[in-house]
Scaffold this active site. Structure first.
Site, PDB file in Angstrom:
ATOM      1  N   GLY A 228       0.085   2.992  -4.233  1.00 38.66           N
ATOM      2  CA  GLY A 228      -0.836   1.918  -3.844  1.00 38.66           C
ATOM      3  C   GLY A 228      -1.612   1.419  -5.043  1.00 38.66           C
ATOM      4  O   GLY A 228      -2.816   1.180  -4.971  1.00 38.66           O
ATOM      5  N   ALA A 229      -0.912   1.246  -6.164  1.00 42.50           N
ATOM      6  CA  ALA A 229      -1.618   0.975  -7.422  1.00 42.50           C
ATOM      7  C   ALA A 229      -1.765  -0.509  -7.711  1.00 42.50           C
ATOM      8  O   ALA A 229      -2.226  -0.867  -8.776  1.00 42.50           O
ATOM      9  CB  ALA A 229      -0.889   1.654  -8.577  1.00 42.50           C
ATOM     10  N   ASN A 230      -1.394  -1.380  -6.768  1.00 40.76           N
ATOM     11  CA  ASN A 230      -1.501  -2.783  -7.153  1.00 40.76           C
ATOM     12  C   ASN A 230      -2.807  -3.457  -6.754  1.00 40.76           C
ATOM     13  O   ASN A 230      -2.983  -4.651  -6.969  1.00 40.76           O
ATOM     14  CB  ASN A 230      -0.271  -3.597  -6.726  1.00 40.76           C
ATOM     15  CG  ASN A 230      -0.101  -3.625  -5.240  1.00 40.76           C
ATOM     16  OD1 ASN A 230      -0.990  -3.169  -4.529  1.00 40.76           O
ATOM     17  ND2 ASN A 230       1.007  -4.138  -4.770  1.00 40.76           N
TER      18      ASN A 230
ATOM     19  N   GLY B 194      -7.350  -2.567  -5.847  1.00 38.85           N
ATOM     20  CA  GLY B 194      -8.459  -1.658  -5.547  1.00 38.85           C
ATOM     21  C   GLY B 194      -8.537  -0.419  -6.420  1.00 38.85           C
ATOM     22  O   GLY B 194      -8.318  -0.461  -7.624  1.00 38.85           O
ATOM     23  N   ILE B 195      -8.830   0.695  -5.763  1.00 30.63           N
ATOM     24  CA  ILE B 195      -9.039   1.953  -6.474  1.00 30.63           C
ATOM     25  C   ILE B 195      -7.785   2.391  -7.214  1.00 30.63           C
ATOM     26  O   ILE B 195      -7.849   2.896  -8.334  1.00 30.63           O
ATOM     27  CB  ILE B 195      -9.418   3.080  -5.482  1.00 30.63           C
ATOM     28  CG1 ILE B 195     -10.643   2.675  -4.667  1.00 30.63           C
ATOM     29  CG2 ILE B 195      -9.682   4.378  -6.205  1.00 30.63           C
ATOM     30  CD1 ILE B 195     -11.043   3.728  -3.662  1.00 30.63           C
ATOM     31  N   GLY B 196      -6.629   2.190  -6.578  1.00 33.94           N
ATOM     32  CA  GLY B 196      -5.375   2.609  -7.191  1.00 33.94           C
ATOM     33  C   GLY B 196      -5.146   1.904  -8.514  1.00 33.94           C
ATOM     34  O   GLY B 196      -4.741   2.526  -9.510  1.00 33.94           O
TER      35      GLY B 196
ATOM     36  N   SER C 130     -11.105  10.909   2.803  1.00 32.13           N
ATOM     37  CA  SER C 130     -12.314  10.141   3.090  1.00 32.13           C
ATOM     38  C   SER C 130     -13.318  10.981   3.850  1.00 32.13           C
ATOM     39  O   SER C 130     -12.969  11.932   4.545  1.00 32.13           O
ATOM     40  CB  SER C 130     -11.961   8.916   3.922  1.00 32.13           C
ATOM     41  OG  SER C 130     -13.128   8.334   4.405  1.00 32.13           O
TER      42      SER C 130
ATOM     43  N   TYR D 289      -7.248   6.555  11.905  1.00 29.45           N
ATOM     44  CA  TYR D 289      -7.514   6.609  10.464  1.00 29.45           C
ATOM     45  C   TYR D 289      -8.203   7.931  10.106  1.00 29.45           C
ATOM     46  O   TYR D 289      -7.781   8.632   9.186  1.00 29.45           O
ATOM     47  CB  TYR D 289      -8.385   5.420  10.051  1.00 29.45           C
ATOM     48  CG  TYR D 289      -8.827   5.469   8.612  1.00 29.45           C
ATOM     49  CD1 TYR D 289      -7.912   5.231   7.592  1.00 29.45           C
ATOM     50  CD2 TYR D 289     -10.138   5.772   8.273  1.00 29.45           C
ATOM     51  CE1 TYR D 289      -8.296   5.285   6.270  1.00 29.45           C
ATOM     52  CE2 TYR D 289     -10.538   5.825   6.954  1.00 29.45           C
ATOM     53  CZ  TYR D 289      -9.611   5.582   5.950  1.00 29.45           C
ATOM     54  OH  TYR D 289      -9.995   5.643   4.644  1.00 29.45           O
TER      55      TYR D 289
END
Ligand SMILES: *[C@@H]1O[C@H](CO)[C@@H](O)[C@H](O)[C@H]1NC(C)=O
Ligand SMILES: *[C@@H]1O[C@H](CO)[C@@H](O)[C@H](O)[C@H]1NC(C)=O
Length: 316
Positions: A46-48, A50-52, A175, A200
């Protein structure tokens, strides 16, 4: 009565004045490690955005070869270019990984294992939050399937490489929401009842349970594992919930930037001497309290076995 009214009137003002202070407090926890990573290999899911993305950028800045594992590989390519330009590190590579499809996960792992000799840092960062009821390609409920089972399979497939590259680390982004979570073994796929928010939370609890179980299983292997609460961060995670998007807007002032949100993941991936805390949960770069469910070894073991079963993996 009058006092209460006055308080209500004053409150916004007080908050306004105190905001910078509160914001600073909320943003506490900065990864101060100066470690450099030439020759090290990292995968960030999920690196594209936000945090990633921020996590990947920081690792690239330190000289690591960084794989951006993204569902949308075209977007991933653009981000890879952007990080290359910003850091001067050309070894930032985008690869296709759709965690909602075990075929895609297996294909990613196969190519990665063929392409790379080492894996030192795996950051299980991707996640979905509060999406309407839906199922993954393999028929798993989406939160459980992507946030938990997807990363479970990915970690499993890359584990041998992590062991061979030891000392190596796995960081799971969980989380605070796990406190509301519960593992309903009779309803893992939300077929009996479903609430997107709770789904979630449950999947985030699963992340923590797994981190601990994995830590137990990896003792002595040189691979250590950590789960983190990144804080409340502006990110695309809330895209599925109008209510959450409003809340985010309303409180935007107190919310961490993705860069601040990446700090605890980086802290766990980089800080020297952290190995003795393998399996622990971190928030703001400190060990954090987890719910009693999250500490229950019986539940962790059972979830491990059930997950292996669902994914058709051998139990050990
Ligand atoms: C991370 O979470 C996934 C899914 O819950 C799990 O399979 C994996 O073992 C976890 N890894 C670590 C290091 O916590
Ligand atoms: C762990 O969970 C199981 C099943 O919910 C429960 O029976 C057990 O008492 C719990 N153990 C601890 C130590 O809380």
């Amino acid at each position: 009565m009058v006092g209460l009214l006055l308080l209500l009137l004053l409150l916004p003002f007080v908050l306004y004045v105190a905001a910078p202070q509160i914001r600073k407090m909320l943003a506490s926890g900065v990864c101060t490690s100066t470690i450099q990573l030439p020759g090290k290999v990292a995968v960030v899911t999920g690196a594209n955005s936000g945090i990633g993305k921020e996590t990947a950028k920081d690792l690239a800045q330190r000289g690591a070869r960084v794989y951006l594992a993204c569902r949308d590989v075209q977007k991933g390519e653009l981000v890879a270019k952007e990080i290359q330009a910003m850091t001067g590190n050309q070894q930032v590579l985008a690869r296709k990984l759709d965690l909602s499809d075990t075929k895609s996960i297996r294909a990613f792992a196969k190519d990665f294992l063929a392409e790379e000799k080492h894996l030192h840092i795996l950051i299980n960062n991707a996640g979905v939050m509060m999406c309407p009821y839906s199922k993954t390609a393999d028929g798993f409920e989406s939160h459980f399937g992507v946030n938990h089972l997807g990363h479970f399979l990915l970690t499993h497939l890359l584990l041998q490489k992590l062991k061979e590259s030891a000392p190596s680390r796995v960081v799971n982004v969980s989380s605070l929401a796990h406190h509301l979570g519960k593992i309903h073994f009779h309803n893992l796929h939300g077929e009996k009842f479903y609430h997107s928010g709770l789904a979630y939370c449950n999947s985030k609890l699963a992340n923590i349970l797994f981190t601990q179980e994995l830590a137990r299983r990896l003792k002595g292997s040189g691979v250590t594992t950590y789960s983190v609460h990144p804080g409340t961060v502006q990110s695309e995670l809330v895209r599925h919930s109008l209510f959450m998007r409003w809340m985010w807007k309303l409180f935007s002032f107190f919310i961490k930037t993705p860069q601040q949100g990446a700090q605890t993941s980086l802290y766990c991936a980089l800080t020297e001497g952290l190995e003795i805390l393998s399996g622990k949960h971190f928030s703001d770069c400190h060990v954090a309290w987890v719910s009693s469910q999250a500490r229950n070894e019986t539940i962790a073991r059972r979830l491990w076995d059930v997950s292996c079963d669902l994914l058709g993996l051998p139990m050990d």
